[in-house]
Design an enzyme around this catalytic site. Structure first.
Site, PDB file in Angstrom:
ATOM      1  N   ASN A 199       0.970  -1.128   0.179  1.00  0.00           N
ATOM      2  CA  ASN A 199       0.087   0.025  -0.039  1.00  0.00           C
ATOM      3  C   ASN A 199       0.921   1.267   0.086  1.00  0.00           C
ATOM      4  O   ASN A 199       2.309   1.246  -0.143  1.00  0.00           O
ATOM      5  CB  ASN A 199      -1.253  -0.082   1.097  1.00  0.00           C
ATOM      6  N   LEU A 235      -3.892   1.722  -3.867  1.00  0.00           N
ATOM      7  CA  LEU A 235      -4.171   3.308  -3.565  1.00  0.00           C
ATOM      8  C   LEU A 235      -5.292   3.255  -2.806  1.00  0.00           C
ATOM      9  O   LEU A 235      -6.313   4.568  -2.878  1.00  0.00           O
ATOM     10  CB  LEU A 235      -4.107   3.997  -4.866  1.00  0.00           C
ATOM     11  N   GLY A 236      -6.361   2.381  -2.158  1.00  0.00           N
ATOM     12  CA  GLY A 236      -7.255   2.479  -1.434  1.00  0.00           C
ATOM     13  C   GLY A 236      -8.595   2.774  -2.492  1.00  0.00           C
ATOM     14  O   GLY A 236      -8.620   2.049  -3.671  1.00  0.00           O
ATOM     15  N   ASP A 268      -6.219  -7.531   1.892  1.00  0.00           N
ATOM     16  CA  ASP A 268      -6.062  -9.226   1.520  1.00  0.00           C
ATOM     17  C   ASP A 268      -6.964  -9.599   0.572  1.00  0.00           C
ATOM     18  O   ASP A 268      -6.662 -10.372  -0.153  1.00  0.00           O
ATOM     19  CB  ASP A 268      -6.376  -9.763   2.803  1.00  0.00           C
ATOM     20  N   GLY A 303     -16.480  -6.657   8.201  1.00  0.00           N
ATOM     21  CA  GLY A 303     -15.681  -7.880   8.543  1.00  0.00           C
ATOM     22  C   GLY A 303     -14.741  -8.163   7.373  1.00  0.00           C
ATOM     23  O   GLY A 303     -14.893  -7.334   6.453  1.00  0.00           O
TER      24      GLY A 303
END
Length: 321
Positions: A199, A235-236, A268, A303
């Site tokens: 990241n 990059l989110g 992940d 979650g």
């Protein structure tokens, strides 16, 4: 994913698409309106217990997408260990190679999720710290039977290194996700990474860039110059950058607009999806495009593993499944 008669697109025929060697944690999650400051107490929601851990997450993500997936990990002989094994089986991953250690606590992650969906996490390694290089050596046939091995950093560094070396010996591609970020990566590990998946924080740190710089493309180039075969920078919500071995500049993969609910385990989900698509013979850029869609889907539900999509549940981004 492919069946046994199709191969993996690389002139190879392996028993598994993806082998994940890594951690398995029970996620203990509380949602809060705002995170407490130092010395402050705030009230949160009821505690939610679910399956997590970077290794188990990546295995579940790949398996739910249809990849033939196996997990090499360690859990304790306790209720959390059973929770993790049950979740892997439900996702479709092979758990035959998960060590169940007596008189050992399963790893746990304490997660606080804010109103914006972002989280803070503290991990207690438990059984993960006992996954040893000897376990990797004993799994040589398993490594050789995989198209891709996915590695992370919630297990001992010497175990990660042993897995990377063994993968190189058996001709198995390595997806290396150095998270939590280690102080440094040796050139031997970088040389095994194809790709190195980081990241923005990890890319800046591992590239040696000053803290005040903000150029993910430069970080990707620096990491490849330091020895990584290829690099992916996540990059989110903005997507990712993919820098292949023979490319001059990284390719920008745009994000998929979604309303985030919980970002836990989204990285992940991305890495597991990337590994699965690479195992099918996709290019790095196409694999990253697919993984961005999977990561976007994952943040729309609470979650980690419970949020991971099947291929039919992915948001559209102009790519055919």
């Amino acid at each position: 994913m492919r069946n046994d008669s199709e191969g993996n697109g690389n002139g190879d025929d392996r028993a598994y698409d993806v082998l994940v060697i890594g951690s398995a944690n029970a996620d203990l999650t509380v949602r809060v309106d705002r995170r407490p400051g130092p010395g402050e107490t705030v009230l949160g929601t009821d505690l939610v217990e679910s399956a997590g851990g970077k290794g188990a997450n990546q295995a579940a993500a790949a398996a739910r997408l249809g990849a033939r997936t196996a997990l090499l990990a360690a859990v304790g002989d306790d209720a959390y260990g059973e929770l993790l094994l049950d979740a892997q089986r439900a996702a479709g991953a092979d758990t035959a190679h998960v060590r169940v250690l007596p008189e050992t606590r399963t790893g746990t992650a304490m997660i606080v999720v804010g109103a914006d969906g972002d989280n803070t996490i503290i991990v207690s390694p438990g059984a993960n710290s006992r996954l040893a290089p000897d376990d990797v050596a004993a799994a040589r046939p398993l490594v050789a039977a995989a198209s891709v091995v996915s590695l992370q950093w919630e297990i001992p560094a010497e175990t990660v290194r042993a897995a990377a070396v063994l993968a190189a010996e058996t001709g198995t591609r390595v997806v290396l996700n150095p998270s939590p970020v280690p102080p440094e990566l040796g050139r031997d590990l970088l040389a095994a990474a194809d790709p190195l998946v980081v990241n923005e924080h990890e890319a800046r740190h591992l590239s040696g860039a000053p803290d005040d710089t903000d150029d993910p493309a430069a970080w990707a180039r620096a990491l490849r110059d330091r020895g990584a075969r290829s690099v992916v920078v996540t990059l989110g919500g903005a997507g990712a950058l993919a820098l292949d071995a023979d490319a001059t500049e990284p390719v920008t993969v745009p994000g998929v607009p979604v309303r985030p609910v919980d970002t836990t385990g989204a990285g992940d989900a991305f890495t597991g999806a990337l590994a699965a698509r690479l195992a099918s013979g996709a290019s790095l850029t196409d694999a990253a495009r697919f993984a961005v869609r999977v990561g976007a889907a994952a943040v729309t539900k609470p979650g980690a593993q419970p949020s991971y999509p099947t291929a039919d549940e992915l948001p559209s981004a102009g790519e055919e499944r």
